[in-house]
Design a protein around this motif. Structure first.
Motif, mmCIF file in Angstrom:
data_model
loop_
_atom_site.group_PDB
_atom_site.id
_atom_site.type_symbol
_atom_site.label_atom_id
_atom_site.label_comp_id
_atom_site.label_asym_id
_atom_site.label_seq_id
_atom_site.Cartn_x
_atom_site.Cartn_y
_atom_site.Cartn_z
ATOM 1 N N ALA A 51 -15.812 -10.639 -7.602
ATOM 2 C CA ALA A 51 -16.067 -11.699 -6.624
ATOM 3 C C ALA A 51 -14.835 -11.959 -5.762
ATOM 4 O O ALA A 51 -14.928 -12.141 -4.544
ATOM 5 C CB ALA A 51 -16.506 -12.974 -7.333
ATOM 6 N N GLU A 52 -13.673 -11.958 -6.397
ATOM 7 C CA GLU A 52 -12.419 -12.190 -5.683
ATOM 8 C C GLU A 52 -12.149 -11.045 -4.703
ATOM 9 O O GLU A 52 -11.757 -11.260 -3.553
ATOM 10 C CB GLU A 52 -11.273 -12.296 -6.683
ATOM 11 N N PHE A 53 -12.364 -9.830 -5.169
ATOM 12 C CA PHE A 53 -12.155 -8.663 -4.308
ATOM 13 C C PHE A 53 -13.141 -8.679 -3.146
ATOM 14 O O PHE A 53 -12.778 -8.402 -1.995
ATOM 15 C CB PHE A 53 -12.324 -7.383 -5.125
ATOM 16 N N GLY A 54 -14.400 -9.021 -3.450
ATOM 17 C CA GLY A 54 -15.410 -9.090 -2.401
ATOM 18 C C GLY A 54 -15.031 -10.073 -1.317
ATOM 19 O O GLY A 54 -15.183 -9.816 -0.122
ATOM 20 N N SER A 55 -14.515 -11.212 -1.720
ATOM 21 C CA SER A 55 -14.076 -12.220 -0.760
ATOM 22 C C SER A 55 -12.954 -11.675 0.118
ATOM 23 O O SER A 55 -12.904 -11.929 1.320
ATOM 24 C CB SER A 55 -13.608 -13.475 -1.494
ATOM 25 N N ALA A 56 -12.078 -10.883 -0.475
ATOM 26 C CA ALA A 56 -10.938 -10.340 0.267
ATOM 27 C C ALA A 56 -11.358 -9.288 1.283
ATOM 28 O O ALA A 56 -10.750 -9.171 2.348
ATOM 29 C CB ALA A 56 -9.922 -9.754 -0.704
ATOM 30 N N ASN A 80 -11.387 1.000 4.473
ATOM 31 C CA ASN A 80 -10.087 0.709 5.097
ATOM 32 C C ASN A 80 -9.526 -0.629 4.608
ATOM 33 O O ASN A 80 -8.338 -0.748 4.291
ATOM 34 C CB ASN A 80 -10.226 0.683 6.619
ATOM 35 N N THR A 81 -10.413 -1.646 4.553
ATOM 36 C CA THR A 81 -9.965 -2.959 4.103
ATOM 37 C C THR A 81 -9.600 -2.930 2.627
ATOM 38 O O THR A 81 -8.602 -3.536 2.200
ATOM 39 C CB THR A 81 -11.051 -4.017 4.356
ATOM 40 N N ALA A 82 -10.406 -2.224 1.825
ATOM 41 C CA ALA A 82 -10.114 -2.095 0.396
ATOM 42 C C ALA A 82 -8.763 -1.423 0.188
ATOM 43 O O ALA A 82 -7.995 -1.805 -0.710
ATOM 44 C CB ALA A 82 -11.212 -1.292 -0.293
ATOM 45 N N ASP A 83 -8.452 -0.446 1.005
ATOM 46 C CA ASP A 83 -7.173 0.245 0.906
ATOM 47 C C ASP A 83 -6.013 -0.719 1.127
ATOM 48 O O ASP A 83 -4.998 -0.683 0.413
ATOM 49 C CB ASP A 83 -7.123 1.373 1.946
ATOM 50 N N GLY A 90 -3.394 4.471 1.698
ATOM 51 C CA GLY A 90 -4.239 5.409 2.444
ATOM 52 C C GLY A 90 -5.143 6.269 1.592
ATOM 53 O O GLY A 90 -5.997 6.990 2.123
ATOM 54 N N LEU A 91 -5.009 6.214 0.276
ATOM 55 C CA LEU A 91 -5.811 7.072 -0.600
ATOM 56 C C LEU A 91 -7.289 6.680 -0.594
ATOM 57 O O LEU A 91 -8.167 7.541 -0.629
ATOM 58 C CB LEU A 91 -5.251 7.035 -2.023
ATOM 59 N N ILE A 92 -7.559 5.368 -0.581
ATOM 60 C CA ILE A 92 -8.958 4.919 -0.536
ATOM 61 C C ILE A 92 -9.543 5.183 0.844
ATOM 62 O O ILE A 92 -10.668 5.668 0.982
ATOM 63 C CB ILE A 92 -9.068 3.428 -0.894
ATOM 64 N N ALA A 93 -8.791 4.891 1.887
ATOM 65 C CA ALA A 93 -9.279 5.117 3.259
ATOM 66 C C ALA A 93 -9.609 6.587 3.469
ATOM 67 O O ALA A 93 -10.560 6.932 4.187
ATOM 68 C CB ALA A 93 -8.237 4.649 4.271
ATOM 69 N N ALA A 94 -8.856 7.475 2.827
ATOM 70 C CA ALA A 94 -9.068 8.912 3.006
ATOM 71 C C ALA A 94 -10.390 9.394 2.427
ATOM 72 O O ALA A 94 -10.897 10.448 2.829
ATOM 73 C CB ALA A 94 -7.914 9.680 2.362
ATOM 74 N N THR A 95 -10.983 8.635 1.503
ATOM 75 C CA THR A 95 -12.258 9.059 0.913
ATOM 76 C C THR A 95 -13.387 9.034 1.930
ATOM 77 O O THR A 95 -14.456 9.597 1.689
ATOM 78 C CB THR A 95 -12.639 8.171 -0.284
ATOM 79 N N TRP A 96 -13.150 8.390 3.085
ATOM 80 C CA TRP A 96 -14.186 8.343 4.125
ATOM 81 C C TRP A 96 -14.573 9.743 4.592
ATOM 82 O O TRP A 96 -15.704 9.977 5.003
ATOM 83 C CB TRP A 96 -13.708 7.505 5.310
ATOM 84 N N GLU A 97 -13.636 10.693 4.531
ATOM 85 C CA GLU A 97 -13.926 12.052 4.972
ATOM 86 C C GLU A 97 -15.079 12.664 4.173
ATOM 87 O O GLU A 97 -15.860 13.444 4.708
ATOM 88 C CB GLU A 97 -12.679 12.933 4.851
ATOM 89 N N ASP A 98 -15.179 12.309 2.907
ATOM 90 C CA ASP A 98 -16.311 12.779 2.090
ATOM 91 C C ASP A 98 -17.509 11.842 2.216
ATOM 92 O O ASP A 98 -18.652 12.294 2.304
ATOM 93 C CB ASP A 98 -15.899 12.885 0.623
ATOM 94 N N VAL A 99 -17.245 10.548 2.233
ATOM 95 C CA VAL A 99 -18.328 9.573 2.280
ATOM 96 C C VAL A 99 -19.139 9.700 3.575
ATOM 97 O O VAL A 99 -20.362 9.573 3.563
ATOM 98 C CB VAL A 99 -17.778 8.135 2.140
ATOM 99 N N LYS A 100 -18.475 9.981 4.688
ATOM 100 C CA LYS A 100 -19.182 10.018 5.970
ATOM 101 C C LYS A 100 -20.206 11.152 6.016
ATOM 102 O O LYS A 100 -21.169 11.094 6.780
ATOM 103 C CB LYS A 100 -18.199 10.141 7.127
#
Length: 291
Positions: A51-56, A80-83, A90-100
């Motif tokens: 819940a705290e992370f979701g709010s962030a 990007n925001t989670a990163d 940048g490690l989480i943001a980089a997963t977009w290359e597979d997710v997209k």
């Protein structure tokens, strides 16, 4: 800010329709399960509750848990925001290359992969302008007209998938591309006059490319070998090929030489019955001038 106001600000599942994971898409499920696990492990390592992370990050707790459980496809802004929130460098943001890639339906991904490998693509369309030729506005209007209707988010997801396939025009060396479109389709102002004009302009632009042959099947043609429906033929560097037609072989893709010869014969006859490439571009230009 009150809790009620904060809850209303967070994006929930109702705000984000259409990004569910197809359970039959094994590769997609694997990618999203891996990304979700990484998100959860990093969140827990940071000592944050869901819940705290979701709010962030601006999402509801339910959405956070679905994404971490590999049940929902996260958007790029979420990653990007989670990163940033989790200081992941940048490690989480980089997963977009597979997710997209996963956000596109499995069938569209497979088609796009074949088109990206083909050295020749031949396509006859009888009811719509071929997806490889559609502008974003035209694609949005075509997909949005479906019944029952898709959700707005589903429409955008499908439009993005369709446009992604058009990277075939950027390949080097360029494949040989051949299209035959119906006159009646070109006369239908899908999406309104402005979208129609933009689509006709796009056809003229593509039709002038050195590796593209674009032809129009006129309504005045009294012999038509394409009445059984759409035909698509893809040929690959190793000499193999795959084809499909709405009116043959139950509409399923085939690589049988005997079946391919039939489809090639039909497509060749359709091309012979259509206007020449020069006449076709002149006809499209005339339509554009009439708008």
């Amino acid at each position: 800010m009150t809790l009620e106001t904060e809850a209303g600000r967070l994006k929930s599942e109702a705000d984000e329709p259409g990004w569910e994971v197809d359970p039959d898409d094994e590769w997609g499920v694997a990618v999203l399960t891996t990304v979700g696990r990484q998100l959860k492990l990093r969140r827990e390592a940071a000592g944050m509750r869901a819940a705290e992370f979701g709010s962030a990050v601006g999402y509801g707790e339910g959405m956070v848990r679905k994404i971490e459980g590999g049940k929902r496809i996260p958007r790029q802004d979420y990653l990007n925001t989670a990163d940033e929130v989790l200081s992941a460098g940048g490690l989480i943001a980089a997963t977009w290359e597979d997710v997209k890639k996963v956000r596109y339906p499995k069938r569209v991904r497979e088609l796009g992969k074949l088109e990206a490998q083909a050295v020749e693509i031949a396509l006859y369309e009888c009811h719509i302008i071929a997806g490889l030729l559609q502008t974003p506005e035209h694609a949005r209007a075509v997909i949005g007209a479906a019944q029952p209707p898709y959700s707005p988010d589903d429409v955008e997801r499908m439009v993005a998938a369709r446009l992604a396939r058009q990277s075939v025009f950027e390949r080097d060396p360029a494949p040989a591309l051949s299209f035959v479109l119906e006159e009646g389709v070109l006369r239908r102002p899908i999406g309104g006059t402005m979208a129609w004009r933009q689509q006709l302009e796009r056809l003229l632009e593509v039709g002038r490319l050195h590796n593209v042959v674009l032809q129009v099947m006129p309504m005045s043609c009294d012999t038509h070998s394409g009445l059984d429906g759409r035909i698509e033929l893809l040929k690959f560097p190793d000499g193999t090929a795959v084809g499909r037609s709405d009116g043959a072989f139950n509409g399923r893709p085939t690589s049988e030489p005997k079946h391919l010869r039939i489809l090639e014969l039909r497509y060749g006859t359709i091309r012979a019955q259509a206007l020449s490439p020069r006449e076709s571009l002149a006809f499209i230009g005339q339509l554009l001038g009439e708008t």
